[in-house]
Design a protein around this motif. Sequence first.
Motif, PDB file in Angstrom:
ATOM      1  N   SER A 113      69.654  18.870  18.758  1.00 53.85           N
ATOM      2  CA  SER A 113      70.592  17.813  18.375  1.00 53.85           C
ATOM      3  C   SER A 113      71.997  18.391  18.266  1.00 53.85           C
ATOM      4  CB  SER A 113      70.168  17.182  17.045  1.00 53.85           C
ATOM      5  OG  SER A 113      70.152  18.153  16.013  1.00 53.85           O
ATOM      6  N   TRP A 114      72.999  17.544  18.537  1.00 56.20           N
ATOM      7  CA  TRP A 114      74.366  18.038  18.632  1.00 56.20           C
ATOM      8  C   TRP A 114      74.863  18.632  17.317  1.00 56.20           C
ATOM      9  CZ3 TRP A 114      77.356  19.638  22.251  1.00 56.20           C
ATOM     10  CH2 TRP A 114      78.728  19.796  22.021  1.00 56.20           C
ATOM     11  N   GLU A 115      74.417  18.108  16.193  1.00 58.11           N
ATOM     12  CA  GLU A 115      74.887  18.643  14.911  1.00 58.11           C
ATOM     13  C   GLU A 115      74.344  20.042  14.643  1.00 58.11           C
ATOM     14  OE1 GLU A 115      71.454  16.518  12.119  1.00 58.11           O
ATOM     15  OE2 GLU A 115      73.583  16.081  11.827  1.00 58.11           O
ATOM     16  N   ASP A 116      73.220  20.406  15.276  1.00 53.72           N
ATOM     17  CA  ASP A 116      72.667  21.750  15.125  1.00 53.72           C
ATOM     18  C   ASP A 116      73.134  22.703  16.219  1.00 53.72           C
ATOM     19  OD1 ASP A 116      71.223  21.021  12.875  1.00 53.72           O
ATOM     20  OD2 ASP A 116      69.453  20.428  14.032  1.00 53.72           O
ATOM     21  N   CYS A 117      73.819  22.182  17.223  1.00 58.39           N
ATOM     22  CA  CYS A 117      74.220  23.012  18.363  1.00 58.39           C
ATOM     23  C   CYS A 117      75.145  24.168  17.984  1.00 58.39           C
ATOM     24  CB  CYS A 117      74.873  22.143  19.436  1.00 58.39           C
ATOM     25  SG  CYS A 117      73.687  21.205  20.432  1.00 58.39           S
ATOM     26  N   PRO A 118      76.135  23.988  17.078  1.00 63.35           N
ATOM     27  CA  PRO A 118      76.984  25.142  16.736  1.00 63.35           C
ATOM     28  C   PRO A 118      76.203  26.316  16.167  1.00 63.35           C
ATOM     29  CG  PRO A 118      78.015  23.115  16.010  1.00 63.35           C
ATOM     30  CD  PRO A 118      76.637  22.748  16.466  1.00 63.35           C
ATOM     31  N   VAL A 119      75.234  26.036  15.298  1.00 62.88           N
ATOM     32  CA  VAL A 119      74.442  27.116  14.706  1.00 62.88           C
ATOM     33  C   VAL A 119      73.562  27.774  15.758  1.00 62.88           C
ATOM     34  CG1 VAL A 119      72.682  27.674  12.993  1.00 62.88           C
ATOM     35  CG2 VAL A 119      74.470  26.018  12.450  1.00 62.88           C
ATOM     36  N   VAL A 120      72.881  26.967  16.570  1.00 61.35           N
ATOM     37  CA  VAL A 120      71.998  27.516  17.603  1.00 61.35           C
ATOM     38  C   VAL A 120      72.805  28.308  18.631  1.00 61.35           C
ATOM     39  CG1 VAL A 120      70.354  26.927  19.424  1.00 61.35           C
ATOM     40  CG2 VAL A 120      70.325  25.673  17.268  1.00 61.35           C
ATOM     41  N   ALA A 121      73.972  27.798  19.014  1.00 66.95           N
ATOM     42  CA  ALA A 121      74.812  28.510  19.977  1.00 66.95           C
ATOM     43  C   ALA A 121      75.294  29.842  19.414  1.00 66.95           C
ATOM     44  CB  ALA A 121      76.005  27.638  20.364  1.00 66.95           C
ATOM     45  N   GLU A 122      75.603  29.866  18.123  1.00 64.05           N
ATOM     46  CA  GLU A 122      76.014  31.132  17.505  1.00 64.05           C
ATOM     47  C   GLU A 122      74.869  32.135  17.505  1.00 64.05           C
ATOM     48  OE1 GLU A 122      77.909  32.812  13.299  1.00 64.05           O
ATOM     49  OE2 GLU A 122      77.477  30.677  13.570  1.00 64.05           O
ATOM     50  N   PHE A 129      74.929  39.229  22.517  1.00 61.68           N
ATOM     51  CA  PHE A 129      75.917  40.280  22.291  1.00 61.68           C
ATOM     52  C   PHE A 129      75.323  41.490  21.575  1.00 61.68           C
ATOM     53  CE2 PHE A 129      79.483  42.224  19.962  1.00 61.68           C
ATOM     54  CZ  PHE A 129      80.337  42.472  21.021  1.00 61.68           C
ATOM     55  N   VAL A 130      74.495  41.260  20.553  1.00 59.24           N
ATOM     56  CA  VAL A 130      73.921  42.367  19.778  1.00 59.24           C
ATOM     57  C   VAL A 130      72.480  42.587  20.235  1.00 59.24           C
ATOM     58  CG1 VAL A 130      73.573  43.311  17.476  1.00 59.24           C
ATOM     59  CG2 VAL A 130      75.426  41.692  17.874  1.00 59.24           C
ATOM     60  N   ASN A 131      71.533  41.911  19.600  1.00 64.11           N
ATOM     61  CA  ASN A 131      70.133  41.924  20.028  1.00 64.11           C
ATOM     62  C   ASN A 131      69.397  40.795  19.334  1.00 64.11           C
ATOM     63  OD1 ASN A 131      69.175  42.953  17.400  1.00 64.11           O
ATOM     64  ND2 ASN A 131      70.029  44.902  18.067  1.00 64.11           N
ATOM     65  N   GLU A 132      68.154  40.589  19.753  1.00 64.53           N
ATOM     66  CA  GLU A 132      67.381  39.467  19.235  1.00 64.53           C
ATOM     67  C   GLU A 132      66.935  39.676  17.796  1.00 64.53           C
ATOM     68  OE1 GLU A 132      64.643  42.236  21.510  1.00 64.53           O
ATOM     69  OE2 GLU A 132      66.645  41.370  21.733  1.00 64.53           O
ATOM     70  N   GLU A 138      69.211  36.193  11.158  1.00 59.21           N
ATOM     71  CA  GLU A 138      70.084  35.072  10.806  1.00 59.21           C
ATOM     72  C   GLU A 138      69.314  33.756  10.817  1.00 59.21           C
ATOM     73  OE1 GLU A 138      73.252  35.187   9.827  1.00 59.21           O
ATOM     74  OE2 GLU A 138      73.116  37.378   9.876  1.00 59.21           O
ATOM     75  N   LEU A 139      68.406  33.593  11.779  1.00 59.90           N
ATOM     76  CA  LEU A 139      67.599  32.375  11.836  1.00 59.90           C
ATOM     77  C   LEU A 139      66.710  32.248  10.607  1.00 59.90           C
ATOM     78  CD1 LEU A 139      66.574  29.875  13.378  1.00 59.90           C
ATOM     79  CD2 LEU A 139      64.957  31.383  14.561  1.00 59.90           C
ATOM     80  N   SER A 140      66.178  33.365  10.129  1.00 60.37           N
ATOM     81  CA  SER A 140      65.330  33.317   8.934  1.00 60.37           C
ATOM     82  C   SER A 140      66.114  32.871   7.703  1.00 60.37           C
ATOM     83  CB  SER A 140      64.704  34.693   8.691  1.00 60.37           C
ATOM     84  OG  SER A 140      65.698  35.652   8.368  1.00 60.37           O
ATOM     85  N   LYS A 141      67.400  33.191   7.642  1.00 62.17           N
ATOM     86  CA  LYS A 141      68.222  32.743   6.511  1.00 62.17           C
ATOM     87  C   LYS A 141      68.363  31.224   6.513  1.00 62.17           C
ATOM     88  CE  LYS A 141      70.937  37.020   6.343  1.00 62.17           C
ATOM     89  NZ  LYS A 141      72.298  37.606   6.486  1.00 62.17           N
ATOM     90  N   TYR A 142      68.573  30.648   7.692  1.00 63.90           N
ATOM     91  CA  TYR A 142      68.662  29.191   7.777  1.00 63.90           C
ATOM     92  C   TYR A 142      67.343  28.537   7.382  1.00 63.90           C
ATOM     93  CZ  TYR A 142      73.133  29.644  10.214  1.00 63.90           C
ATOM     94  OH  TYR A 142      74.432  29.927  10.530  1.00 63.90           O
ATOM     95  N   LYS A 143      66.239  29.147   7.789  1.00 64.16           N
ATOM     96  CA  LYS A 143      64.934  28.587   7.434  1.00 64.16           C
ATOM     97  C   LYS A 143      64.692  28.675   5.935  1.00 64.16           C
ATOM     98  CE  LYS A 143      60.030  28.796   8.617  1.00 64.16           C
ATOM     99  NZ  LYS A 143      58.994  29.442   9.474  1.00 64.16           N
ATOM    100  N   GLN A 144      65.091  29.775   5.322  1.00 68.59           N
ATOM    101  CA  GLN A 144      64.938  29.913   3.870  1.00 68.59           C
ATOM    102  C   GLN A 144      65.768  28.879   3.127  1.00 68.59           C
ATOM    103  OE1 GLN A 144      65.950  33.972   3.042  1.00 68.59           O
ATOM    104  NE2 GLN A 144      64.126  34.812   4.028  1.00 68.59           N
ATOM    105  N   HIS A 145      66.957  28.594   3.612  1.00 74.78           N
ATOM    106  CA  HIS A 145      67.783  27.565   2.982  1.00 74.78           C
ATOM    107  C   HIS A 145      67.116  26.193   3.080  1.00 74.78           C
ATOM    108  CE1 HIS A 145      71.645  30.155   3.644  1.00 74.78           C
ATOM    109  NE2 HIS A 145      70.911  30.580   2.633  1.00 74.78           N
ATOM    110  N   ARG A 146      66.509  25.917   4.232  1.00 71.61           N
ATOM    111  CA  ARG A 146      65.843  24.618   4.403  1.00 71.61           C
ATOM    112  C   ARG A 146      64.646  24.494   3.474  1.00 71.61           C
ATOM    113  NH1 ARG A 146      61.472  23.075   7.158  1.00 71.61           N
ATOM    114  NH2 ARG A 146      61.300  25.083   8.251  1.00 71.61           N
TER     115      ARG A 146
END
Length: 260
Positions: A113-122, A129-132, A138-146
């Motif tokens: 969804s477009w509202e989640d696109c900035p986070v997913v794109a980052e 740029f760095v690694n997976e 970083e993805l785990s932090k968003y999941k913990q917040h949810r």
Amino acid sequence: SLVAASVMAAPCALALSKLVYPEVEKSKFKSEEGVKLTYGDARNLIEAVSSGATISVKVVSNIIANLIAYLALLAFINSVLSWLGNMVDVDGLSFQLICSYILRPVAFLMGVSWEDCPVVAELLGIKLFVNEFVAYQELSKYKQHRLAGADAWAGTRKQWISVRAEILTTFALCGFANFSSIGIVLGSLTSMVPLRRSDISRIVLRALFTGTCVTLVNACVAGILYVPRVAKVDCTSLLNTTLSSSSFEVYQCCFEFFQR
């Protein structure tokens, strides 16, 4: 999700590699005569182990040297971008931030969804740029917040993304294609076949692009097959018993009530 993404990556990588680098000549490996295996000069197990260890030192040293060189180059690019950003009053300008804008259409085409696109794109930019591994952290932090029931927005920045976006991002990040891996590929392959150094250097960026496309295609397939789990929650009894809770279920119930 990671196991499924790993299994899906093999046939997808084979298909896309044939498209990006098509085999226009007759393959030499279609017959047994074209496959000639060479054997080492070792006469026993101890000599073979010693010879293999000696060769591996050269391979590992080449990988480390190339990896350090490419990571230093990427850090230099980030420093230059940060310096240029400070000159024009743009704080936090980096390659990841640029990718978060460039890759937004890519995230949207994946099915996010477009509202989640900035986070997913980052996150995709961090992975590229760095690694997976850093991107997954970083993805785990968003999941913990949810899961903790945090507010969706903290100012102008999202605190968490939807479950669908998390799953698609998990598939999109499951890959080794990033700029730092260029050093690993060059260091390992050129040490084994030093005469093909120029050929490997010429196609390594194409391989990076292909590997990135593989993970994105897997994410698209996962988005097609994704079926959301709709958990029925008794909001009345839940809110009567857990008014002080900050769980995600309470957030869902409150959100539904205020939307009515």
